[in-house]
Write an enzyme that holds these catalytic residues in place. Structure first.
Site, PDB file in Angstrom:
ATOM      1  N   LYS A  75       0.815  -1.224   0.000  1.00 51.77           N
ATOM      2  CA  LYS A  75       0.000   0.000   0.000  1.00 51.77           C
ATOM      3  C   LYS A  75       0.853   1.281   0.000  1.00 51.77           C
ATOM      4  O   LYS A  75       0.504   2.258  -0.658  1.00 51.77           O
ATOM      5  CB  LYS A  75      -0.948   0.010   1.201  1.00 51.77           C
ATOM      6  CG  LYS A  75      -2.081  -1.009   1.087  1.00 51.77           C
ATOM      7  CD  LYS A  75      -3.033  -0.865   2.267  1.00 51.77           C
ATOM      8  CE  LYS A  75      -4.191  -1.827   2.133  1.00 51.77           C
ATOM      9  NZ  LYS A  75      -5.224  -1.607   3.162  1.00 51.77           N
ATOM     10  N   ASP A 111     -10.356   2.754   2.306  1.00 47.35           N
ATOM     11  CA  ASP A 111     -10.553   2.128   3.617  1.00 47.35           C
ATOM     12  C   ASP A 111     -11.388   3.012   4.556  1.00 47.35           C
ATOM     13  O   ASP A 111     -12.267   2.531   5.270  1.00 47.35           O
ATOM     14  CB  ASP A 111      -9.205   1.816   4.282  1.00 47.35           C
ATOM     15  CG  ASP A 111      -8.536   0.604   3.658  1.00 47.35           C
ATOM     16  OD1 ASP A 111      -9.249  -0.252   3.101  1.00 47.35           O
ATOM     17  OD2 ASP A 111      -7.294   0.511   3.728  1.00 47.35           O
TER      18      ASP A 111
END
Ligand code: ATR
Length: 286
Positions: A75, A111
Site C-alpha cells: 500500500k 478504507d
C-alpha cells in the site's frame, strides 16, 4: 458506461504478497455475476521487488487490467509510485485502489470510506459525538483517523501500546488528533461516544485486558476493524456492558465499492446475500 466496456472483458486484480487469503475476489466476482457483467477479478501475487514492474505493466496497458486493489505489503509503495495520488493518499501515504486514465496511474484509498459507510449503515446517527477513541496506531488506524477527522468528529484520541507511534499519527493529522500511551485509556475514554479497535489485541490467544467501557457515555458505540472472528474479544467485552457494537465485516465490503464502480462502470450494492457469502467462507476456514 461506454460501448466497448459492454463487449470487452474487463479485468481487475488484487495484488499483495502473500495474496491467497484475500476475500476481495469473492466479493468482486459476486458483483460481476449478479450484475451480469463481462468481467473478471483475480488475485495477483507480486513480491516487493516485482511490484514496480507490476505497476508499469498496468500503466502501459500490457497487463490487460483496467485497475485493481493493493493490499499488504504494497500500500505504501503504491502511494509513492502512482502518477496521480488523490489527497486521501497524499495524506495517508498509502493507497488501496488503482486505475489508469490516459496513460497515468491514479490512486485512492477507500478504507476510510468503507469504515464510515459501515457505521452509517449499522448505527445511524453514530457521528453525533464529541470525541472518539482509536486504539492502535498501525496502517489501519491511519485510515480510521483520517475518516473520523473528515467526518468532523471534534476530538480524536489515539491510544497505543507504543506511544511514539501514536504521536507520529497525531503529528501527521494534527489539530484535534491527540496521542496517548495505554496508561491514559481510562481518562480519555471517559464520556467518549465511540471506541474503535484497530489492534490485533486478543487475536493471538493472549487474554485481553479489561477495557474501561464503563467510562464511555451511555449511548456509545464500539466497533472493531478486525472481522475474523466476527465478534472479536473487544466486541465481546463491549456487549457485556450492553453497549452498541458494529463488527468489521461491513468495512471490508464497503471499501470495495468505489474501485468496482471505477473499473466496471456500475455501482454495486452491499447486500445481506454478499455478507452471508463471506461469512460462509469464514466458517469454512475455521
Ligand atoms: P495494521 O497495519 O494492520 O494496523 P500494525 O501496523 O502491525 O498493523 O499495527 C498493529 C497495532 O496493534 C499496533 O498499534 C500495535 O501496537 P504497537 O504499535 O505498540 O506495536 C497494536 N497491538 C498489537 N498487539 C497488541 C497487544 N497485545 N497489546 C496492545 N496493542 C497491540
Amino acid at each position: 458506461m461506454n460501448d466497448s466496456r459492454e463487449t470487452r472483458l474487463t479485468k481487475a486484480f488484487v495484488v499483495g504478497y502473500p495474496i491467497k487469503h484475500s476475500r476481495s475476489p469473492m466479493i468482486h466476482n459476486f458483483w460481476i455475476r449478479t450484475l451480469g457483467l463481462n468481467g473478471m477479478y483475480e488475485a495477483a501475487e507480486a513480491t516487493p521487488d516485482d511490484f514496480p514492474s507490476f505497476l508499469a505493466s498496468l500503466r502501459d496497458g500490457s497487463s490487460g487490467y483496467t485497475g485493481g486493489n493493493v493490499t499488504i505489503p504494497h500500500k505504501e509503495a503504491a502511494a509513492k509510485l502512482a502518477d496521480v495520488p488523490d489527497d486521501l493518499v497524499e495524506e495517508l501515504g498509502a493507497a488501496n485502489t488503482l486505475w489508469v486514465e490516459e496513460g497515468k496511474l491514479h490512486a485512492t484509498n477507500t478504507d476510510g470510506l468503507g469504515f464510515l459507510a459501515n457505521l452509517d449503515e449499522q448505527a445511524d446517527g453514530w457521528d453525533k459525538i464529541e470525541s472518539a477513541i482509536v486504539l492502535g496506531a498501525g496502517g489501519a488506524s491511519r485510515s480510521v483517523i483520517q475518516a473520523l477527522k473528515r467526518r468532523g468528529i471534534g476530538e480524536i484520541h489515539v491510544v497505543n501500546r507504543t506511544a511514539d507511534r501514536a504521536r507520529e499519527l497525531a503529528d501527521r493529522f494534527g489539530g484535534n488528533v491527540h496521542a496517548h500511551g495505554l496508561e491514559a485509556l481510562n481518562e480519555v475514554t471517559t464520556g467518549s461516544g465511540l471506541f474503535v479497535n484497530t489492534t490485533s489485541l486478543g487475536m493471538d490467544g493472549t487474554p485481553v485486558p479489561k477495557l474501561p467501557f464503563d467510562k464511555l457515555n451511555g449511548n456509545a458505540l464500539v466497533t472493531d476493524i478486525v472481522y475474523v472472528p466476527l465478534v472479536t474479544p473487544v466486541l465481546q467485552q463491549a456487549r457485556r456492558y450492553g453497549l452498541r457494537t458494529v463488527d468489521g465485516l461491513g468495512m471490508l465490503l464497503h471499501q470495495a465499492v468505489p474501485g468496482f464502480e471505477k473499473w466496471f462502470g456500475r455501482k454495486p450494492a452491499v447486500t445481506r446475500e454478499l455478507r452471508d457469502l463471506v461469512l460462509a467462507d469464514m466458517a469454512g476456514h475455521k
